[in-house]
Scaffold this motif. Structure first.
Motif, mmCIF file in Angstrom:
data_model
loop_
_atom_site.group_PDB
_atom_site.id
_atom_site.type_symbol
_atom_site.label_atom_id
_atom_site.label_comp_id
_atom_site.label_asym_id
_atom_site.label_seq_id
_atom_site.Cartn_x
_atom_site.Cartn_y
_atom_site.Cartn_z
ATOM 1 N N PHE A 1 0.807 -1.227 0.000
ATOM 2 C CA PHE A 1 0.000 0.000 0.000
ATOM 3 C C PHE A 1 0.834 1.268 0.000
ATOM 4 C CE2 PHE A 1 -4.462 -1.062 0.877
ATOM 5 C CZ PHE A 1 -4.367 -2.406 1.191
ATOM 6 N N ASP A 2 0.413 2.197 -0.830
ATOM 7 C CA ASP A 2 0.800 3.584 -0.637
ATOM 8 C C ASP A 2 -0.022 4.088 0.551
ATOM 9 O OD1 ASP A 2 1.753 6.221 -1.210
ATOM 10 O OD2 ASP A 2 -0.156 6.640 -2.208
ATOM 11 N N LEU A 3 0.403 5.186 1.158
ATOM 12 C CA LEU A 3 -0.333 5.709 2.327
ATOM 13 C C LEU A 3 -1.163 6.952 1.976
ATOM 14 C CD1 LEU A 3 -0.800 5.793 5.469
ATOM 15 C CD2 LEU A 3 1.211 7.262 5.569
ATOM 16 N N ASP A 4 -0.442 8.031 1.605
ATOM 17 C CA ASP A 4 -1.107 9.318 1.395
ATOM 18 C C ASP A 4 -2.021 9.264 0.180
ATOM 19 O OD1 ASP A 4 0.350 10.649 3.508
ATOM 20 O OD2 ASP A 4 2.102 10.628 2.202
ATOM 21 N N GLY A 5 -3.322 9.448 0.403
ATOM 22 C CA GLY A 5 -4.272 9.444 -0.704
ATOM 23 C C GLY A 5 -4.895 8.077 -0.968
ATOM 24 N N VAL A 6 -4.393 7.038 -0.272
ATOM 25 C CA VAL A 6 -4.969 5.698 -0.421
ATOM 26 C C VAL A 6 -5.618 5.260 0.894
ATOM 27 C CG1 VAL A 6 -4.430 3.243 -0.726
ATOM 28 C CG2 VAL A 6 -3.472 4.914 -2.295
ATOM 29 N N VAL B 1 -1.205 -0.740 -4.394
ATOM 30 C CA VAL B 1 -2.357 0.170 -4.413
ATOM 31 C C VAL B 1 -1.868 1.609 -4.311
ATOM 32 C CG1 VAL B 1 -4.650 0.619 -3.461
ATOM 33 C CG2 VAL B 1 -3.592 -1.613 -3.093
ATOM 34 N N GLU B 2 -2.255 2.433 -5.258
ATOM 35 C CA GLU B 2 -1.714 3.797 -5.394
ATOM 36 C C GLU B 2 -2.774 4.807 -5.814
ATOM 37 O OE1 GLU B 2 0.642 5.962 -5.371
ATOM 38 O OE2 GLU B 2 2.373 4.828 -4.711
ATOM 39 N N ASP B 3 -2.547 6.071 -5.452
ATOM 40 C CA ASP B 3 -3.411 7.149 -5.956
ATOM 41 C C ASP B 3 -2.661 8.071 -6.914
ATOM 42 O OD1 ASP B 3 -1.792 8.271 -3.876
ATOM 43 O OD2 ASP B 3 -3.097 10.029 -3.918
ATOM 44 N N ALA B 4 -1.339 7.864 -7.055
ATOM 45 C CA ALA B 4 -0.530 8.767 -7.877
ATOM 46 C C ALA B 4 -0.105 8.085 -9.171
ATOM 47 C CB ALA B 4 0.722 9.193 -7.114
HETATM 48 MG MG MG Z 1 -0.254 8.660 -2.569
#
Ligand code: MG
Ligand code: BG6
Length: 224
Positions: free
Chosen positions: A12-17, A174-177
Motif C-alpha cells: 500500500f501507498d499511504l497518502d491518498g490511499v 495500491v496507489e493514488d498517484a
Molecule cells: Mg499517494
C-alpha cells in the motif's frame, strides 16, 4: 494479467490511499509556492503526488522557472517549513481520517491471510499510521530514507515484495498517484489505481474511490 488466485500480498501507498493526507501535502506545498511566488495549479498539485519532499520542492521551483534562485540551505529551510505546516495538520488526525472502506478492507485482507506492506515515500508515515490507529496492520514497511530512487522508479514496490518474501507477480500495489502506478507496473506487480481513471490510465485496475476497494471487486476485475 496475473490471476487473482496467485496473489499473496498487498503493498500500500499511504497518502491518498489509506488516508486523505494527499490534501494536507497539497495544502502545505501550495503555501510554499505562494511564499516563493510560483503560480499554483491543480496539475502541479497532481504532479507532486507520490514525489519525495525535496523532489517536490524542486518540481515547484522548476514550474516557476526558479530552480536556480535558491541555495541548498534555503531549499532545506523551505522544505522544513512545509513539513512543519504539514505536521500541524497531521496532529489533528484520528481514525476518523481513514478513507471509507479501508479499515474493513485491511481487516478482510488480514483474515484471508494476505501479507501487507507499506510503500510510502513519506518519512512521516509511521506517525500518520499511529494517528490513524493502523500501525499494527503494517509490521512491514519500506523505509523511504533507504531508497536510491523515488517513484516512478520500481525500487520502493520491489522492496515491498522483498519484505514480504514474495515474487512481484504475487503482489498487488495500491496507489493514488500516476508515478506510483508506474512504479508498481515497473516492479512487475499488479497495479490498482484509486482515483481519476484518466490520470491513472496505466493502472491494471482502476477504482474511483476507496469504497470500491474490496476483494470481490479485485477478483472480478482480474479474472474477467
Ligand atoms: Mg499517494
Ligand atoms: C508521498 C506524498 O506519500 O510522500 C507526497 O504523496 C510527499 O506528497 C511524499 O511529498 C514525502 O512525504 P514527507 O512526509 O516525507 O514529506
Amino acid at each position: 494479467m496475473t490471476k487473482f488466485e496467485d496473489i499473496k500480498g498487498f503493498i500500500f501507498d499511504l497518502d491518498g490511499v489509506i488516508t486523505d493526507t494527499a490534501v494536507f501535502h497539497t495544502q502545505a506545498w501550495h503555501q510554499i509556492a505562494d511564499e516563493v511566488g510560483v503560480q499554483w495549479n491543480v496539475q502541479l498539485g497532481d504532479a507532486l503526488k507520490g514525489i519525495s519532499r525535496m523532489d517536490s520542492l524542486e518540481l515547484i521551483l522548476k514550474h516557476g522557472n526558479k530552480e536556480t534562485l535558491f541555495t541548498e540551505a534555503e531549499k532545506l529551510s523551505l522544505a522544513t517549513t512545509k513539513n512543519n505546516n504539514y505536521l500541524m495538520l497531521v496532529q489533528q488526525m484520528t481514525s476518523a481520517n481513514i478513507l471509507p472502506g479501508i479499515t474493513d478492507f485491511l481487516a478482510d485482507l488480514q483474515s484471508h491471510n494476505y501479507q501487507l506492506a507499506l510503500a510510502s515515500a513519506s518519512k512521516n508515515s509511521p506517525l500518520v499510521l499511529e494517528k490513524l490507529g493502523l500501525s499494527s496492520f503494517f509490521q512491514k514497511a519500506v523505509n523511504p530514507a533507504t531508497l536510491k530512487h523515488g517513484k516512478p522508479n520500481p525500487e520502493i514496490f520491489s522492496r515491498g515484495a522483498e519484505l514480504l518474501n514474495l515474487n512481484p507477480a504475487q503482489c498487488i500495489g495500491v496507489e493514488d498517484a500516476a508515478v506510483g502506478v508506474e512504479s508498481i507496473n515497473a516492479a512487475n506487480e499488479t497495479s490498482i489505481g484509486i482515483g481519476d481513471p484518466e490520470i491513472l490510465a496505466d493502472a491494471n485496475i482502476n477504482f474511483e474511490d476507496t469504497t470500491r476497494l474490496t476483494l470481490a471487486n479485485i477478483k472480478f476485475s482480474m479474472n474477467r
